[in-house]
Design an enzyme around this catalytic site. Sequence first.
Site, short mmCIF file in Angstrom:
data_model
loop_
_atom_site.label_atom_id
_atom_site.label_comp_id
_atom_site.label_asym_id
_atom_site.label_seq_id
_atom_site.Cartn_x
_atom_site.Cartn_y
_atom_site.Cartn_z
N ARG A 58 -0.35 79.93 1.96
CA ARG A 58 -0.68 79.08 3.49
C ARG A 58 1.10 79.48 4.03
O ARG A 58 1.55 79.07 4.59
CB ARG A 58 -1.28 77.63 2.76
CG ARG A 58 0.20 76.59 2.66
CD ARG A 58 -0.52 75.19 2.16
NE ARG A 58 0.72 74.12 2.09
CZ ARG A 58 1.40 73.98 1.34
NH1 ARG A 58 1.03 74.78 0.62
NH2 ARG A 58 2.18 73.17 1.37
N HIS A 104 -7.01 79.55 -15.54
CA HIS A 104 -7.91 79.19 -16.24
C HIS A 104 -9.34 78.57 -15.81
O HIS A 104 -9.19 78.96 -14.42
CB HIS A 104 -6.98 77.68 -15.82
CG HIS A 104 -7.60 75.83 -15.80
ND1 HIS A 104 -8.05 76.08 -17.27
CD2 HIS A 104 -7.87 74.43 -15.62
CE1 HIS A 104 -8.60 74.58 -18.14
NE2 HIS A 104 -8.53 74.82 -16.89
#
Length: 338
Positions: free
Chosen positions: A47, A107
């Site tokens: 970001r 994950h």
Amino acid sequence: MKVYYDKDANLDMLQGKKIAVLGYGSQGHAHANNLKDSGMDVVVGLREGSNSIKKAQDAGLAVASIADAVSQSDIVMVLLPDENQAAIYENEIRDNLKQGAALAFAHGLNIHFDYIKPREDIDVFMAAPKGPGHLVRSTYTQGGGVPCLVAVAQDSSGNALETAIAYASAVGGGRAGIIETTFKDETETDLFGEQAVLCGGTTALVQAGFETLVEAGYPPEMAYFECLHELKLIVDLMYEGGIANMRYSISNTAEFGDLTRGPRVVNEQTKAEMKKILEEIQSGQFVKEFFADNEQGGKVFPELRARGADHQIEEVGAKLRGMMPWIEAGKIVDKSKN
């Protein structure tokens, strides 16, 4: 259980493709640097204003905004915080993914619990090293690797598993073993291990032992050594050769105390609570609780984190570790770089 190694991986699956690694935290820095060192074309997606931009650039990695990194890449590995992934997928990933690209995770939480619903034209796979990112990176640089799990949730191309194995090999997993599993099994066992044993169970046990000794009048420094510092020796012995190896290496007194008193600390009541924790994971209750706190501004989590940081064991430990410079010299985590 299927296990693959470097000899089973076809790295040609990754050649000529750009790989975006979204995030540059513990896992992100390890994946990006290991992939680069394996000869892959990597861009790190971050970001605007992220503190990690300079760290990634200093490591010689290309950096772009998340949307730009996704749009130019053929494989997108999402290594952002679990609680942020769904929103970022909707706002910056989904519509920027190339037709036929691959979306990857380390994950399975957001895929398994349907917080992210991938486009049908893309592959969705998992490549999950079974260790903290700092260990994944340090082990790779030493010529070794951390075992890695792979799974496929969506196989649009017909080659998703082969791509997952190649990716896992490129981050070092093929040096130790790449184990095929499912998103469900990885997600539920990973959460359980973290909560009941590796993180939650261990830290609660260490703190309770420390408090018991201090409340009984023993010096906190002694309590720290006995309940935290020496834990590394025990874990290293178990890591090397299992529980039996640890018991072989300790004194008879310690082993007798282990076998007779350990089951009084972790008993049937403890195991019953573990089963409740597993049920909360399987039902999605834990994830809902965690995500709800984040959506409400993160009130509970920071309070719990601060409470842990203020525990007496942290103050005592910092002073004692200052007496052992070899710990600092050999540290795995360097916050200025990773």
